[in-house]
Every structure is written in structure tokens, then in C-alpha cells.
Design an enzyme around this catalytic site. Sequence first.
Site, PDB file in Angstrom:
ATOM      1  N   THR B 100      58.849   2.826 -11.619  1.00 22.82           N
ATOM      2  CA  THR B 100      57.392   2.696 -11.548  1.00 22.82           C
ATOM      3  C   THR B 100      56.838   3.082 -10.191  1.00 22.82           C
ATOM      4  O   THR B 100      55.747   3.643 -10.083  1.00 22.82           O
ATOM      5  CB  THR B 100      57.000   1.231 -11.864  1.00 22.82           C
ATOM      6  OG1 THR B 100      57.531   0.902 -13.132  1.00 22.82           O
ATOM      7  CG2 THR B 100      55.508   1.056 -11.888  1.00 22.82           C
ATOM      8  N   THR B 177      62.147  -1.571 -11.189  1.00 22.87           N
ATOM      9  CA  THR B 177      62.391  -2.996 -10.967  1.00 22.87           C
ATOM     10  C   THR B 177      63.304  -3.632 -12.014  1.00 22.87           C
ATOM     11  O   THR B 177      63.962  -4.633 -11.728  1.00 22.87           O
ATOM     12  CB  THR B 177      61.059  -3.766 -10.945  1.00 22.87           C
ATOM     13  OG1 THR B 177      60.366  -3.540 -12.169  1.00 22.87           O
ATOM     14  CG2 THR B 177      60.207  -3.324  -9.780  1.00 22.87           C
ATOM     15  N   ASP B 178      63.366  -3.066 -13.224  1.00 27.10           N
ATOM     16  CA  ASP B 178      64.101  -3.717 -14.317  1.00 27.10           C
ATOM     17  C   ASP B 178      65.536  -4.059 -13.932  1.00 27.10           C
ATOM     18  O   ASP B 178      66.017  -5.158 -14.196  1.00 27.10           O
ATOM     19  CB  ASP B 178      64.135  -2.816 -15.558  1.00 27.10           C
ATOM     20  CG  ASP B 178      62.982  -3.103 -16.509  1.00 27.10           C
ATOM     21  OD1 ASP B 178      61.939  -3.564 -16.026  1.00 27.10           O
ATOM     22  OD2 ASP B 178      63.133  -2.872 -17.720  1.00 27.10           O
ATOM     23  N   LYS B 256      64.738 -10.743 -11.072  1.00 27.24           N
ATOM     24  CA  LYS B 256      63.389 -10.374 -11.512  1.00 27.24           C
ATOM     25  C   LYS B 256      62.960 -11.451 -12.482  1.00 27.24           C
ATOM     26  O   LYS B 256      63.537 -11.597 -13.556  1.00 27.24           O
ATOM     27  CB  LYS B 256      63.379  -8.996 -12.189  1.00 27.24           C
ATOM     28  CG  LYS B 256      61.988  -8.576 -12.657  1.00 27.24           C
ATOM     29  CD  LYS B 256      61.949  -7.176 -13.253  1.00 27.24           C
ATOM     30  CE  LYS B 256      60.541  -6.844 -13.743  1.00 27.24           C
ATOM     31  NZ  LYS B 256      60.450  -5.485 -14.311  1.00 27.24           N
TER      32      LYS B 256
END
Lengths: 442, 442
Positions: B100, B177-178, B256
Site C-alpha cells: 500500500t 503491512t499484511d 498487525k
Amino acid sequence: MSYPSDLAASLLQKGIEVGDVIKVVRDDGLVVEGILMPRPKGGRYIVVKLKNGYNVGIDVRRIKELELVAKRKPQRREKGEKPPRRPGYPLVKVLGTGGTIASRIDYETGAVKPAMSTEELVEEVPELLDYADVEAEQIMDVLSENMTPEMWSRVAEAVHAELLREEVAGVVVAHGTDTMVYTASAVAFAIREINKPVVFVGAQRSSDRPSSDATLNLIGATIAAARSDIAESIIAMHGESSDTFVVLHRATRTKKFHSTRRDAFQSICAQPLAYVWPWTGDVEPKSRPLRTRGDWTPKLMNSFEPRVLQLRAYPGMPPDLLYLAKDKGFKGVIIEGTGMGHVPEYLVDAIKELTESGIFVGVTTQCVHGTTNLNVYATGRKMLEAGATPLGDMLTEVATVKLMWALANYPPEEVPKVMVTPLEGELRERRLLRDYRLSYRR
Amino acid sequence: MSYPSDLAASLLQKGIEVGDVIKVVRDDGLVVEGILMPRPKGGRYIVVKLKNGYNVGIDVRRIKELELVAKRKPQRREKGEKPPRRPGYPLVKVLGTGGTIASRIDYETGAVKPAMSTEELVEEVPELLDYADVEAEQIMDVLSENMTPEMWSRVAEAVHAELLREEVAGVVVAHGTDTMVYTASAVAFAIREINKPVVFVGAQRSSDRPSSDATLNLIGATIAAARSDIAESIIAMHGESSDTFVVLHRATRTKKFHSTRRDAFQSICAQPLAYVWPWTGDVEPKSRPLRTRGDWTPKLMNSFEPRVLQLRAYPGMPPDLLYLAKDKGFKGVIIEGTGMGHVPEYLVDAIKELTESGIFVGVTTQCVHGTTNLNVYATGRKMLEAGATPLGDMLTEVATVKLMWALANYPPEEVPKVMVTPLEGELRERRLLRDYRLSYRR
């Protein structure tokens, strides 16, 4: 259960029995007054329950003085005998299923195993009688890691039978903590329109340990069952480390969030339902319940389809895990995806093959907080095209239970719709900012 | 990238280019002054970056006045051209991997996909040049849900090469980020004795959205790479919802924790390493690093064995999931157990069969917080006898990475010892009370 013969003799001489209020003076001058508790074999300590609910252990060899302050209340009764009802006291049914709350340490192996019957447990916590008449029944004796969907059916059936009894104000289910969220959620789905509080309670430390949380939790759960208005499946556990208050969580929004702490259970993406203050008996509402008490007749739908895979996406996750569902005849899969519910893109073909074979594939997020959204990134869109169903902010544990329940109670073509229809607070359109809290302070 | 031809013409007329400081007056009197940002195709808005780091979009049709305040700094350079070094400024290498942070919305499909090169990204955030000379390189273009162990090797190799360059003060890795925790942990293990800050950074909102966290995070990460002393693999993400500070987390202790919030990343069972205040450039230490900067030569051990299963225990979990490891030639299994690391007792035989075949079986806790302990309950003891290895407070994600790394870099008989030896803060003997925080306030 009883004290070693030499100590037992000394107690007997003074006419002291387990349950009596005693005063003990230790060789260093410490004075302790409280209820004499039973002890498992092998202990060199006597255990005294103080007024604040704490248990204190005192080394037998260090006792200087020991005197009887008061005989116990005459509430002891034979096993199986129903308690006499007292006017003005609500009746709470306690169902025992096993777990730490009903465990004590086996001093031969050093390990904890379920041993104490629920009746003995209730007897150990006479404070319960300040708030309710209590009727206890052991329906199984299982450490919760060994609970199965078939056992959820039995728990739901037993709870349902109690909910139909007009004289019962509420039900307490003593249960191990490891999979309590699963069983409590199973009951939430299996009993349609629960009409009274159903309160699951457990302990993180076994009830013969001085640091046990069993007492406070059990008192809190009993108060909730007797006095609260919340007609839902609830989890009642310690609110903080010390013995101050018990938090009532909605079963379908709860997670066991610490492996050992007493305040391990947390409401996820949601505020707790209420706080219970066990030393005053107050129930302090914190958020709106789905239902309050009513006089309708709840319906039992307690079948579960155990052939469901719960998988967790990770880099390098092999397609074999998904194909296993097809190869071995599973009926559904819950994938705890990364971020908004993603799996590695190379798994999309496997998802497609499963859904085309009629296997339901639901997706949750392994972030714990937040919701799935497969519309934002290319990978998610491909998952949607392959027939995956995003399950919003439903917790993975709860999604697994709901899928097992939906598959057993609805025709296959209705399962996808049932899964995305909010039934028991498990799926929410809106989340509040305050429902997420950081692990650090600025 | 560029503005629609009619608007572009109007901008050109005034001599305004992307990157210039402009002043816009809207038809309702709103006055906005800041840097004119590039726009993806299809937008009817111009985007102005304010001094506080926020991007503001203004509808082109509502612009009443538009004037040039200042031409941009002459830092623009051709693609691939190395920037001139400025005396007194540390050099930070930014490696782009996709995700992202390097994404913009595809206005044709509405989905976000990786599009922006790292060089363009750096150009979009001129504030970076206040703290460092920046050299950018795109090493891959992958949404992080599609990262594989093989890609971890390539990231580690690229980072290692930069760490060997004397002139590089620190490395920033822009990453989705995942699965950022996986890649950042992989780098922590694959580069032995990291000698400078290696800072992973991402964004929860794509960098062309006004609410993007890309700018703040990238500035924070660059400051950390340039100025911080922490010689570890670090994750740098938003500290709270608003654009105030960036938190540096130890890669191996991070999760996360929210699927969409900007402050999604949290240190688990640990305090953050430091806070970075991007508008002042300050780095505020919060806990002790494993290593501080040094002039030794880090060693590269960047092989990973991808044939590892990550499983999550649940009621009704079928033995098939474990037997799959043996049937399909997997080398190791990480089971995220319930509570202190339990699986249903009927799975103990399968664990035994796996360990006897030489497959490593490690156990973590799905409670997220706390540690495993298989000595307390009967089920746990049977798991130990069957050869399972409890992995303490190691996070499941990190345990999976470490096992893939250990299996590829050590002989099989040494793997169990490597797994229970703390290397990068992933396994801790002690946890502090304050490391656990409740989701509710009393």
C-alpha cells in the site's frame, strides 16, 4: 480433601470442621481469621479464606494458636439433595463441565486435573448464598482443550432445560478457559432467543491455590445469573489482576487474550456488557444487551457439523491445506486471512475449487481487531470471484462455531446467508473508536 | 500521474508544476497553502500537501483562485540517477518491495494496486531531505499477502548488501503491512548481527489518499534509519490515529492488530523500542535495544525452508491436519495451541507420529499474550511426552519464520535447540506487567 491425620486430630479435638470460621496465630505473630477451607492430599498448609475472598495458606508447623470462632452455617447437604428454597432468594443453577475452576493440583504428579465436583465447589464458596439459592449439577468433567462440538450440544441441551424452568433465575456454567469462547458461542447460537442470563465462568488458577480467581469469578457469575437483566450467553471473568470486579463479556465478542493472567478475557471490537462488584452484589451496565429477560420459550437448535477446517493464512501456506477439505469431505472452511482477510494469491484457484464443490469458504482477519474487506486490493477481489465469503468483524473462533452450527441446521444453499446475517452480536456494522486500545501509552 | 489536460493547461499557464508550493482559494472562501501533489488518472481533485503532513483534496470545479507561492526545491532528478551527497547529511537507502505504501487507487477498477516506484514516492515526500540524503531502489513489486519465504531471502540479501556499504547510515524497507511482521522477522534471523537500523515501513491507506499514513510513516522510518542507534530489524508505523508520532517496534515482537486503522501495529508482550516525532526529528527511546550501531560485518544466512505448516488448534480439529505434514513431506509444524499451548488430547498420537518421523512440532499460544507452559495440565504433559516443543512467548508468526530459517540453516538435530534459544528478542524469560493492557478502562 481432608487434612493429614495429625492435623485432623488436632482440629477434631477443638471441634473444628472444614467450613467453620477459625482464628489462627502464626509463630511470627500473624493473626488470620476466616473460613477453614478443604485441602487436597499432601499439603502441609491449612487454607483460610479471608473476608476479602482471598485464600491464605499457613504452614501447619508454624501454627502457634488455633481457635474456633464460629461453626459454619448449617447449609451443608448431602450430594444430590436439593437445597431448601429461601423466600426472596432467586434460584441459580450451576452446571459443572470441568476445567481449572473445578480442578485442584494432583500432588502426586504435580499437574492440575479436574477433580472437584461442582457441589463441593459451591460448598467452598458460601458467599454465593448471600445472593441466591444455588443448585449445582456436574454434567461432564472435561478440560476445555478437550471439548468437542458434540459436547457443545450436550451443554446447550442442559442449559436449555434449565432456562425452561420457571423458578430458575439464571444459569451458571463452570467451564475451562481454553475454549470457553467456543462453547459459550455455541450456546449463543444453539439456544435461539435465550430468555435469561447464561453465564460461563472459569478460573485461570485452580481453586485450591491461594491466588485462585475461582472464588471471585464464581460469585460474580452467580450475581450476574441472579440479578442481571442480560438474556444472552455471557462470559464472566476477572476484570483486573486484583480481586476487585468481574467483567461480563458477550460470548461472541470475547477472546482469551493471555495464557495465564487472571484478567485474560477481553471484549474484542466491543465494550463489555457490564461489571459485577462481587463484594457488594452490584451489576454496573456498560453496553446495551441484545435481549433482556422475558417470558418467551427459547428454542433448541443444538446440532453442530464438526467437519469444518479452521486455517490461518501465512506466507508459503501450501494449497494442500485447502485441498484437504475436498479430499477428506469437509463441509466448510474458515480462513483467518492476513489484514483485511487476504490469502496468498496462488491459493485463489484452490478456493475456487472448494466453493465449486459446494464447500463454504469464509474469511476472517487474523488482526483480531477490525473487519474484513475483500474489495480494496486485487487479491481480495480475486478471492471474492472465487466464491470466498468475507465475515466482517466476526472473530475466527466464533465464525468456526457459527459455521458448524449453520451447516447442521440449515440447507447448504442458505448457509452463506446465515453466515453474514448478524444473530448474536457476532457481526457488527459499526465499531467504535474506543473499542480499540493500544498496548502502549503516549 | 498528471492532471487532466484542461487543468494541466491552466496550471502550466501559471507556471505551476507538481512539487511547487501553491495557494488555492475555494468558492466557499477556504484557503489552502501547500505543495501541489501528483494525481492518478481520473481524479477531479487537486491534492495539496499541507505543512502538517496531511493531504487535502480540492474539487477542481470549485477552485476560485490559484497562485504560485514558490517553485519547488531543485531536488528533482532523472530516474536511476544517484542524488548528490550533501555534507553533514546521513545517507538512507530506501528499498521498495510494493504494498500500500507504494500503491495508488486504480480508478478504472476502483481497487488499490502497487504502482508507484520508490523513487516517485521519495519525490512525493520532500521532507525526507530535511533529515537525510535518500537513495531509493525498487527491488520487487509485491502486495505483502503474496510475499513468500523465497522473497524474504531476496529482501534479506538486498538489505545485507546495503548494510555492508560504509556510507549507508540505515536502511528503510517499504513493504505491505499484511505480512510485514513475517518479512521483518525473516530479515532479523537471516542477517546475523545487524549493525545498523533496518526499518520496515508501510501504510494502511494508499499514498494518494488524503488520509494516507504513508508520509508520516516514511518520514519516521527515515529519521529512525538516519539517527537512531538501534541495530535491529524494526517496524515503524503510526503511533496513534492522528499524525503525531511513529512507533518503532522490534520486528519479532510485533503484530498487525487491526485490519484498517493507521495505528494497527502493536508491540506484543513488550514495550516499543522508541517513538519518533517526525515534525521535529526526535527519536525518544522507550526500551533497550538488543544491539546498538557497530562496525562489525553482519553475516548473511538467508535460506528458508518453506515446507512448514502453521496450524491453529480448535475444538473438533481433525488429526488429518497434522497427518498432512507427514503425508506431504513437510519438515516442521507450528501449532498455535489454546491457552498455555494445548491441543485436544486426541491429537497427541498424531504429534507423536510426526516427531518420531523427524518432523519438528513447535507450540505457541493463540492467546497472543502470555507464554506456553505444557507442565501444568495433563494434556500438556502428554504433548511433551509426544515430543512437542513449547516455544514460550514467541509469536506464532515469528515462530513460523524462525522454524523455516532454522530448518534451512542448521542440521535437523540442532533445530529444537535453535528454536528455544533466544536470538532476536523473539523469546523472553520475563514479561512485565505493563506489557499487557486491557481493552477497557475501569
